[in-house]
Write a protein that holds these residues in place. Sequence first.
Motif, PDB file in Angstrom:
ATOM      1  N   LEU A 248       0.819  -1.203   0.000  1.00  0.00           N
ATOM      2  CA  LEU A 248       0.000   0.000   0.000  1.00  0.00           C
ATOM      3  C   LEU A 248       0.856   1.258   0.000  1.00  0.00           C
ATOM      4  N   GLY A 249       2.112   1.100   0.375  1.00  0.00           N
ATOM      5  CA  GLY A 249       3.063   2.186   0.208  1.00  0.00           C
ATOM      6  C   GLY A 249       2.993   3.335   1.197  1.00  0.00           C
ATOM      7  N   CYS A 250       2.298   3.145   2.322  1.00  0.00           N
ATOM      8  CA  CYS A 250       2.248   4.249   3.287  1.00  0.00           C
ATOM      9  C   CYS A 250       3.334   4.130   4.355  1.00  0.00           C
ATOM     10  N   GLY A 251       4.036   3.026   4.367  1.00  0.00           N
ATOM     11  CA  GLY A 251       5.203   2.918   5.233  1.00  0.00           C
ATOM     12  C   GLY A 251       4.946   2.551   6.686  1.00  0.00           C
ATOM     13  N   ASP A 252       3.941   1.739   6.959  1.00  0.00           N
ATOM     14  CA  ASP A 252       3.778   1.241   8.331  1.00  0.00           C
ATOM     15  C   ASP A 252       4.978   0.405   8.758  1.00  0.00           C
ATOM     16  N   CYS A 253       5.574  -0.298   7.779  1.00  0.00           N
ATOM     17  CA  CYS A 253       6.743  -1.133   8.081  1.00  0.00           C
ATOM     18  C   CYS A 253       7.941  -0.256   8.428  1.00  0.00           C
ATOM     19  N   VAL A 254       8.061   0.859   7.714  1.00  0.00           N
ATOM     20  CA  VAL A 254       9.184   1.770   7.973  1.00  0.00           C
ATOM     21  C   VAL A 254       9.065   2.319   9.394  1.00  0.00           C
ATOM     22  N   ALA A 255       7.836   2.679   9.772  1.00  0.00           N
ATOM     23  CA  ALA A 255       7.628   3.229  11.110  1.00  0.00           C
ATOM     24  C   ALA A 255       7.889   2.169  12.176  1.00  0.00           C
ATOM     25  N   ALA A 256       7.654   0.900  11.835  1.00  0.00           N
ATOM     26  CA  ALA A 256       7.791  -0.157  12.839  1.00  0.00           C
ATOM     27  C   ALA A 256       9.249  -0.543  13.059  1.00  0.00           C
ATOM     28  N   CYS A 257      10.115  -0.269  12.085  1.00  0.00           N
ATOM     29  CA  CYS A 257      11.497  -0.744  12.166  1.00  0.00           C
ATOM     30  C   CYS A 257      12.293   0.059  13.189  1.00  0.00           C
ATOM     31  N   GLN A 258      12.908  -0.660  14.112  1.00  0.00           N
ATOM     32  CA  GLN A 258      13.696  -0.023  15.161  1.00  0.00           C
ATOM     33  C   GLN A 258      15.132   0.232  14.708  1.00  0.00           C
ATOM     34  N   PHE A 259      15.487  -0.361  13.575  1.00  0.00           N
ATOM     35  CA  PHE A 259      16.901  -0.362  13.214  1.00  0.00           C
ATOM     36  C   PHE A 259      17.181   0.436  11.941  1.00  0.00           C
ATOM     37  N   ASP A 260      16.189   1.173  11.494  1.00  0.00           N
ATOM     38  CA  ASP A 260      16.356   1.994  10.298  1.00  0.00           C
ATOM     39  C   ASP A 260      16.779   1.133   9.114  1.00  0.00           C
ATOM     40  N   ALA A 261      16.262  -0.088   9.088  1.00  0.00           N
ATOM     41  CA  ALA A 261      16.701  -1.020   8.058  1.00  0.00           C
ATOM     42  C   ALA A 261      15.749  -1.064   6.890  1.00  0.00           C
ATOM     43  N   ILE A 262      14.613  -0.392   6.993  1.00  0.00           N
ATOM     44  CA  ILE A 262      13.650  -0.445   5.892  1.00  0.00           C
ATOM     45  C   ILE A 262      13.254   0.986   5.549  1.00  0.00           C
ATOM     46  N   ARG A 263      13.295   1.271   4.266  1.00  0.00           N
ATOM     47  CA  ARG A 263      13.035   2.634   3.814  1.00  0.00           C
ATOM     48  C   ARG A 263      12.101   2.593   2.626  1.00  0.00           C
ATOM     49  N   MET A 264      11.371   3.648   2.449  1.00  0.00           N
ATOM     50  CA  MET A 264      10.499   3.769   1.296  1.00  0.00           C
ATOM     51  C   MET A 264      11.314   4.259   0.112  1.00  0.00           C
ATOM     52  N   ASN A 265      11.177   3.588  -1.005  1.00  0.00           N
ATOM     53  CA  ASN A 265      11.790   4.086  -2.220  1.00  0.00           C
ATOM     54  C   ASN A 265      10.739   4.901  -2.960  1.00  0.00           C
ATOM     55  N   PRO A 266      10.883   6.200  -2.994  1.00  0.00           N
ATOM     56  CA  PRO A 266       9.811   7.026  -3.553  1.00  0.00           C
ATOM     57  C   PRO A 266       9.571   6.778  -5.031  1.00  0.00           C
ATOM     58  N   GLU A 267      10.597   6.341  -5.762  1.00  0.00           N
ATOM     59  CA  GLU A 267      10.395   6.107  -7.183  1.00  0.00           C
ATOM     60  C   GLU A 267       9.572   4.858  -7.431  1.00  0.00           C
ATOM     61  N   MET A 268       9.825   3.835  -6.618  1.00  0.00           N
ATOM     62  CA  MET A 268       9.096   2.596  -6.795  1.00  0.00           C
ATOM     63  C   MET A 268       7.777   2.607  -6.023  1.00  0.00           C
ATOM     64  N   GLY A 269       7.732   3.400  -4.976  1.00  0.00           N
ATOM     65  CA  GLY A 269       6.559   3.369  -4.110  1.00  0.00           C
ATOM     66  C   GLY A 269       6.528   2.127  -3.258  1.00  0.00           C
ATOM     67  N   LEU A 270       7.686   1.508  -3.062  1.00  0.00           N
ATOM     68  CA  LEU A 270       7.762   0.267  -2.289  1.00  0.00           C
ATOM     69  C   LEU A 270       8.859   0.397  -1.243  1.00  0.00           C
ATOM     70  N   PRO A 271       8.757  -0.335  -0.150  1.00  0.00           N
ATOM     71  CA  PRO A 271       9.838  -0.300   0.843  1.00  0.00           C
ATOM     72  C   PRO A 271      11.008  -1.163   0.407  1.00  0.00           C
ATOM     73  N   GLU A 272      12.190  -0.747   0.827  1.00  0.00           N
ATOM     74  CA  GLU A 272      13.393  -1.519   0.531  1.00  0.00           C
ATOM     75  C   GLU A 272      14.071  -1.885   1.836  1.00  0.00           C
ATOM     76  N   VAL A 273      14.533  -3.120   1.907  1.00  0.00           N
ATOM     77  CA  VAL A 273      15.183  -3.580   3.135  1.00  0.00           C
ATOM     78  C   VAL A 273      16.696  -3.491   2.962  1.00  0.00           C
ATOM     79  N   ASP A 274      17.353  -2.971   3.964  1.00  0.00           N
ATOM     80  CA  ASP A 274      18.812  -2.932   3.983  1.00  0.00           C
ATOM     81  C   ASP A 274      19.286  -4.212   4.675  1.00  0.00           C
ATOM     82  N   ASP A 275      19.834  -5.137   3.909  1.00  0.00           N
ATOM     83  CA  ASP A 275      20.203  -6.451   4.451  1.00  0.00           C
ATOM     84  C   ASP A 275      21.174  -6.352   5.608  1.00  0.00           C
TER      85      ASP A 275
END
Lengths: 455, 315, 171
Positions: free
Chosen positions: B146-173
Amino acid sequence: MKTFHIGGVHPAENKLSAAEPIRTAAIPKQAVFSMFQHIGAPAVPVVKKGDEVKVGTLLGEAGKGLSVPVFSSVSGKVNKVDAVLDSSGTRRMAVIVDVEGDEWEDSIDRSDKLVTMKDLGGITAEEVVNRIKAAGIVGMGGATFPTGIKLMPPPGTKAEAIIVNAVECEPYLTADHRLMLEKPEQILVGIQLIKHAVNCPKAYIGIEMNKPDAIKLLTDLLKEKAAQYPGIEVVPLKVKYPQGGEKQLIDAVIGRQVPAPPALPINVGAIVQNVGTVYAIYEAVTKHKPLIERIITVTGKSVKNPSNFLARIGTPMQQLIDEAGGLPEDTGKIIGGGPMMGRALMSLEVPVTKGSSGLLLMAEKESRRGEVSPCIRCAKCVSACPMGLEPYLLASYTRLKDWDGCEKNDVTSCIECGSCAFTCPSNRPLLDNIRVAKQTVMGIIKARHMEAIKK
Amino acid sequence: MNVILIAVIVLGSIGLVAALILFFAAKKFAVHEDERIGQVQEVLPGANCGGCGFPGCSGFAGACVKAADKGSLEGLLCPVGGQPVMEKVADILGMKAEASAPKVAVVRCNGTCESRPRIAEFDGAQSCRVQNMLGSGETACVYGCLGCGDCVAACQFDAIRMNPEMGLPEVDDEKCTACGACSKACPRGIIEIRLKGLKNRRVVVLCNNKDKGAQTRKACSVGCIACQKCVKVCKFEAITVEANLAYIDAEKCKLCRKCEEECPQNAILAFNFPPRKPKVEAPASAPVASSDSVSDSSPVGKPAAPAAGASQAQA
Amino acid sequence: MPNTSNSSQVSTPLPTREGQGGGSRPIISLSPHVHGGDSVQRNMYGVCIALVPALIASLYFFGLGSAIVLATSVAACVFFEWAITRFILDRERLTICDGSAVLTGLLLGFNLPSNLPIWIIIIGALVAIGIGKMTFGGLGTNPFNPALVGRVFLLISFPVQMTSWPLSHQM
């Protein structure tokens, strides 16, 4: 003037179609019958591709538990039984019928003749409820709760007052208003049938003061034929939203408060039925007509001819809009229902369902929410909340994910009327957040309940 | 002199009385705590990050002791300390540490702005959970991001970010600890906590759509249509199709990448593989774009939609 | 986000609008879909209007002195609000139009003697807006009423000036 006691707001009424007589909408070329037009379990399709159906043929029988059957409102051939996008925005099982002609089941009485209680003879209460259940009737104000279940009070409770919800507190909508003006006696017979079904001597019709013609018509009719329709009273109510909420209406009409869930209106002796439901009951019991059509208001400030349609269930919304003068160019939002509690639709392909009370087309400029600014703690949401909750607090708890705090502050009592977000000067999406909290807390309570059962 | 004496006596006796009260209170209201909890807590990192799913390190320590009493430490992992810390914990509790392979969060949706047209515009609280209540949301896909970033807000480790071009979250391995907070926050259950794989290499079906093929295709050009081609090509029986959705079992997958080639929808993507040999002509833009992008988990190889989209946007 | 959705690909046809290329999308949101039209600005200026009788009374009893104090206080509060959001917080969106700074200025002015030197009033406004309001994040997040923070500060710092004022010439 009577009204409910806590909270409430008064949105601009915009009843554009109040003077428009009910028109019969054309029969669609293809009708879509969702198996999920009510609260509870979906109906189970009993027809398959290629089957011939008539108006009134059973398409889906009631599922297990809380459910109602679904009937065809058109005659023709079943095109397919498949999952289609419905007004909720999700895909659900539906029967799609290609229309051919307009043949009705023989059991349905299509005459306009008024059938009174006397004509029905000694019909038993049980028979009334059975016919209502068999006709697939649900609450037609929008909640779509199976009516048959509502008319069977659980043991230990007794109906002391039938309250007919003719409030129509949603702005824009006029379907119930027109129904009362055009079918007043049928409604009164319907009320008698409900009274008979639950053995309750008293019935009230709650009407808001913005419908003076309906109040006058029904009051005069009741005066004139007092002997024929005993124990029915018209209660004029002050115009205030959300008076059409079940709990608010009970408070307004008989001054009783329904306790927090799981208590039901019947726990304070009240049964509330929408006036549209009452008319459907009349038709089901006296004419053996299942719930296959309903009155729906198609309106909006830019709509050429805001209208009230008697539409077959399953008619695509697009057709109704065409009949009301086409989709205005500046449409920004399409709402199924009223502006306060309706659902934004993504497509005009969705069909009319049992619970569709209106279709509202909002212009683009009025459909966007204002810019959100910080809460200034003006407490307007608190004074607007008809359930006496503190919306700003619940919204903050949601942001902090403090579900315990939400539960302690009775988030589950929220009726999602939208008064808080309507009134907020900072345009805060209070109800959006409260819905999230309500959903989560309900889930937590359910899980706790299951745990307790396991133990 | 006298004054000082009185002061000393008075203060001393107050202190004595208070000490006595404290002494008896401590005896009377003593909370018995398993001493192992304290011991376990000592070896934990003490960051109180909540990444393990418990309120702070003491909460996790308590859970470990409780689990040990039941006989297994399975499912408990301190994502920050990882395996070494869990071994220490297991030592204290007299258990054997479960050898847990490192895991990582994988966003199983590739419905970028290009591949999945937006058919509506969402207005309201910027939250996936709110948008999810509106049915399919902005796109026609009922299962996609859905692209609103609930997952980004939930991450404690700043490991997931929204990619604005794709509209999808990206995980930093690198940063992802596989704590599962994002997975729980996602209302559509798109994020899977998956085995990290050898050298971080993974082959994943980046789709969560359980609709029938025709409907999926209408909603999204890279959705899994359950055509079974990947199942047929897989020699290791790692792929199953259930409810119109293919799934690759990471434990069985041997990373041969046959399915990736086979997938007609480009729904299967391989991560962190070296670029393919010239055998498969990959357009020059794809590797360039992936090396530019933030995450090191960008798909390499096939001209995948996000990479193409990113390169277009950059150009 | 590119608005290039090709409506023929989409499962549910959009309500295409002639003349707009058929590419515009319906807006979806949860209910309520209408708003009462109330705003922060309306609330703030509403309170200001409610203060008008008090304003008239103060002008009647204390004359020009009170007018100067009020004007300085309002102007200083609005200025500091603008300066702090613009230069210190570096926010794009200016909030001086919402009326909260005007209201703070008015309330602070009502709390001061009519012969207070202008520089003291400006210090009071700085404390009220700077410390009482913006330090805590601005509108809606202040734990205390900013005007009262200013008043308390002035009362402690300038007790003599704050506690001696000319008697009303009307009395």
